[in-house]
Scaffold this active site. Structure first.
Site, mmCIF file in Angstrom:
data_model
loop_
_atom_site.group_PDB
_atom_site.id
_atom_site.type_symbol
_atom_site.label_atom_id
_atom_site.label_comp_id
_atom_site.label_asym_id
_atom_site.label_seq_id
_atom_site.Cartn_x
_atom_site.Cartn_y
_atom_site.Cartn_z
ATOM 1 N N HIS A 158 35.886 45.226 40.175
ATOM 2 C CA HIS A 158 35.359 46.445 39.057
ATOM 3 C C HIS A 158 36.757 47.267 39.319
ATOM 4 O O HIS A 158 37.545 46.548 39.411
ATOM 5 C CB HIS A 158 34.053 46.423 38.593
ATOM 6 N N HIS A 198 39.293 37.572 34.737
ATOM 7 C CA HIS A 198 39.022 39.036 34.069
ATOM 8 C C HIS A 198 37.286 37.702 33.434
ATOM 9 O O HIS A 198 37.416 37.030 32.996
ATOM 10 C CB HIS A 198 39.058 39.389 32.571
ATOM 11 N N ASP A 208 43.864 46.944 35.696
ATOM 12 C CA ASP A 208 43.899 47.513 36.697
ATOM 13 C C ASP A 208 45.344 46.789 36.950
ATOM 14 O O ASP A 208 45.276 47.431 38.490
ATOM 15 C CB ASP A 208 42.735 46.501 38.259
HETATM 16 N N1 ACO Z 1 42.707 34.956 42.533
HETATM 17 C C1 ACO Z 1 41.964 34.039 42.712
HETATM 18 N N2 ACO Z 1 41.599 32.768 42.140
HETATM 19 C C2 ACO Z 1 40.706 33.902 40.908
HETATM 20 C C3 ACO Z 1 41.200 34.947 40.903
HETATM 21 C C4 ACO Z 1 42.071 35.604 41.610
HETATM 22 N N3 ACO Z 1 41.937 37.040 41.483
HETATM 23 N N4 ACO Z 1 39.973 34.840 39.478
HETATM 24 C C5 ACO Z 1 38.800 33.898 39.868
HETATM 25 N N5 ACO Z 1 39.505 32.990 40.413
HETATM 26 C C6 ACO Z 1 38.650 31.374 40.487
HETATM 27 C C7 ACO Z 1 37.819 32.120 41.372
HETATM 28 O O1 ACO Z 1 37.287 31.688 42.623
HETATM 29 C C8 ACO Z 1 37.524 30.531 40.772
HETATM 30 O O2 ACO Z 1 37.648 28.993 41.069
HETATM 31 P P1 ACO Z 1 37.026 27.501 41.179
HETATM 32 O O3 ACO Z 1 36.588 27.727 39.808
HETATM 33 O O4 ACO Z 1 37.407 27.038 41.951
HETATM 34 O O5 ACO Z 1 36.025 28.047 42.261
HETATM 35 C C9 ACO Z 1 37.411 30.452 39.752
HETATM 36 O O6 ACO Z 1 38.948 31.393 39.558
HETATM 37 C C10 ACO Z 1 36.738 31.501 38.330
HETATM 38 O O7 ACO Z 1 36.507 32.474 38.633
HETATM 39 P P2 ACO Z 1 35.346 33.568 38.930
HETATM 40 O O8 ACO Z 1 34.752 34.331 40.128
HETATM 41 O O9 ACO Z 1 34.046 32.763 38.828
HETATM 42 O O10 ACO Z 1 35.129 34.212 37.758
HETATM 43 P P3 ACO Z 1 34.041 35.623 37.487
HETATM 44 O O11 ACO Z 1 34.479 36.029 35.846
HETATM 45 O O12 ACO Z 1 32.924 35.235 37.578
HETATM 46 O O13 ACO Z 1 34.935 36.884 38.139
HETATM 47 C C11 ACO Z 1 36.704 38.734 38.618
HETATM 48 C C12 ACO Z 1 36.185 37.417 37.738
HETATM 49 C C13 ACO Z 1 35.332 39.152 39.426
HETATM 50 C C14 ACO Z 1 37.483 39.556 37.436
HETATM 51 C C15 ACO Z 1 37.793 37.473 39.705
HETATM 52 O O14 ACO Z 1 38.062 37.610 38.833
HETATM 53 C C16 ACO Z 1 38.400 39.045 40.623
HETATM 54 O O15 ACO Z 1 37.601 38.448 41.634
HETATM 55 N N6 ACO Z 1 39.179 39.375 40.236
HETATM 56 C C17 ACO Z 1 40.051 40.057 41.267
HETATM 57 C C18 ACO Z 1 39.470 41.449 41.048
HETATM 58 C C19 ACO Z 1 39.485 41.965 40.011
HETATM 59 O O16 ACO Z 1 41.211 42.105 39.546
HETATM 60 N N7 ACO Z 1 39.035 43.083 39.481
HETATM 61 C C20 ACO Z 1 39.177 43.607 38.362
HETATM 62 C C21 ACO Z 1 38.576 43.229 36.965
HETATM 63 S S1 ACO Z 1 39.192 44.394 35.302
HETATM 64 C C22 ACO Z 1 37.916 45.569 35.993
HETATM 65 O O17 ACO Z 1 36.889 45.142 36.032
HETATM 66 C C23 ACO Z 1 37.789 46.729 35.554
#
Ligand code: ACO
Length: 435
Positions: A271, A312, A370
């Site tokens: 987050h 996201h 971010d």
């Molecule tokens: N890098 C690599 N792979 C990713 C990333 C990433 N940053 N984000 C998502 N994925 C992949 C997952 O592994 C998943 O792959 P799969 O379908 O093969 O299993 C797919 O994309 C979907 O991702 P989920 O984790 O299921 O998506 P979710 O909606 O639960 O998570 C989140 C969203 C937490 C933001 C995620 O994208 C992440 O961890 N990003 C990096 C952290 C980040 O930048 N957070 C800030 C968000 S903005 C905020 O809160 C202000």
């Protein structure tokens, strides 16, 4: 609040018994249809299962609208791009709290009220001495915000609209002071008291960077950059920290405790903690030649590495805030004389590589708010451990707006999810000698 109406009707059919349950469709003013499943347990003897709330609208709200497919973000109906271009953080704060843009007089009254409540109780200031010098600022800020409830018993009746307003102004006015004090504590400098004669963001820079032995004047470019970042971070509907504030607040807990819970939820790297994690990642990548290796690692399911600042839950298109911040990076870095910032160059190249890669394209993973914000904070001289605190200062406005909306809703109920139980079935206790 009134419930929006829709002509659509759905039916849930139990295929084993043939029993049918009608499900009402609720239509908001914008956005997809929302199915009202609240009657299912009573009519059907079943709960719904939605880990991570992927498909669940937890409340009705009039504050912020997101269309994740189109990359749209509206505060009270106004596109965030227009607010970033034309408004100020405190005007946006008024908008989020009250629902409409202020008149000149309302704006002056609101700004003055925030401006004249910036000091924190001296006893609260002494709390910081109890923290080790290297405590993470988020730990200090969440603890001190929670402690504010011990100082304001006089105005904490959550059912009193005036008390709620006093709370709102107090927390918005004082959180920069708390954040700056946490920073000063971590660098071992004397606490700098707020100045009420300068605006919100200039005052924050003053409390961060001024020292008693030298004159300090905040750079207007830096103050405007901060103001813009705060507008972009002010609210984002029912994200994890806002939902935490709502859930904690739904118990009737005092609002300082609820905001403190939100600060803790924001801290996580999935987050608000991502802005700190992005810079750590960029430094780890180090050079443009290393980008392919790290992109491969991010795609490898056996590795814990993710591209921080990418992806996201709601946006499946460019995060509109990321677009504005990327443009801001160019302007702010140029205006502040950081034209060849290597981390910004690296971030631009990383974005370019990832957005050409099928893994990121097929999963609709774009840079989020971010990805670039930490680069601007760094250029302003704000240390990495303070990035998430800066986010918390801005988001406090959104948390307060959501808490107010929830508490003033006569239909408010405690938030209490259920579960799919997969533990042991009923069994008898066995004495320790017989185990
Ligand atoms: N890098 C690599 N792979 C990713 C990333 C990433 N940053 N984000 C998502 N994925 C992949 C997952 O592994 C998943 O792959 P799969 O379908 O093969 O299993 C797919 O994309 C979907 O991702 P989920 O984790 O299921 O998506 P979710 O909606 O639960 O998570 C989140 C969203 C937490 C933001 C995620 O994208 C992440 O961890 N990003 C990096 C952290 C980040 O930048 N957070 C800030 C968000 S903005 C905020 O809160 C202000």
């Amino acid at each position: 609040m009134s419930t929006p109406s829709s002509e659509q009707r759905y039916q849930l059919v139990d295929s084993s018994t043939g029993k049918k349950t009608e499900i009402k469709a609720l239509a908001g003013t914008m956005g997809p249809t929302v199915l009202d499943i609240s009657g299912i347990p009573k009519d059907h003897g079943a709960f719904t299962f939605d880990p991570g709330f992927m498909a669940t609208a937890s409340c009705e709200s009039r504050i912020t609208f997101i269309d994740g497919e189109k990359g749209v973000l509206l505060y009270r109906g106004y596109p965030v791009e227009q607010l970033a271009e034309n408004s100020s953080f405190l005007e946006v704060a008024y908008l989020l709290l009250h629902g409409d843009l202020p008149s000149q007089q309302q704006q002056e009254e609101f700004t003055n009220s925030i401006r004249y409540h910036t000091m924190i109780n001296e006893a609260l200031l002494r709390f910081f001495n109890g923290f080790h010098y290297n405590a993470h600022p988020m730990a200090m800020v969440s603890a001190v915000v929670a402690s504010m409830s011990a100082f304001y018993h006089d105005s904490m009746d959550i059912h009193n609209a005036r008390h709620r307003e006093i709370f709102a102004h107090r927390i918005i006015a004082k959180i920069p002071t708390i954040a700056a004090t946490a920073f000063k504590h971590s660098v071992g400098q004397p606490v700098i008291y707020p100045r009420n004669d300068i605006d919100y963001c200039a005052n924050m820079l003053h409390m961060f960077f001024s020292v008693p032995c030298e004159a300090y004047k905040a750079d207007p470019v830096a103050a405007r950059a901060l103001d813009l970042l705060f507008i972009l971070h002010a609210d984002h509907e029912q994200n994890a920290s806002t939902s935490t504030v709502r859930l904690a607040g739904s118990t009737g807990a005092n609002p300082y405790a609820a905001i403190s819970a939100g600060i803790s939820a924001l801290w996580g790297p999935a987050h608000g903690g991502a802005n700190e994690a992005v810079l750590t990642m960029l430094e780890q990548i180090g050079r443009v030649e290393n980008i392919p290796k790290y992109v491969e690692m991010a795609k490898d399911k056996d590795s814990n590495f993710r591209l921080m600042g990418f992806g996201h839950r709601v946006y499946k298109n460019f995060d509109p805030r990321a677009k504005i911040i990327r443009k801001m990076c160019h302007e702010v870095l140029a205006q502040m004389g950081h034209t060849d910032n290597p981390l910004f160059e690296l971030a631009l190249r990383l974005e370019e590589v990832a957005l050409k890669d099928d893994y990121f394209v097929s999963r609709k993973l774009y840079p989020n708010v971010d990805f670039y914000s930490g680069i601007i904070y760094s250029a302003l001289g704000i240390p990495r451990s303070m990035f998430t605190v800066m986010f918390a200062i801005a988001r406090t406005v959104g948390w307060v707006a959501h808490w107010q909306e929830m508490i003033s809703d006569p239909g408010m109920r405690i938030g209490r999810p259920r579960q799919l139980y997969t533990g042991a079935q009923t069994r008898d206790y066995v004495g320790i000698d017989e185990r």
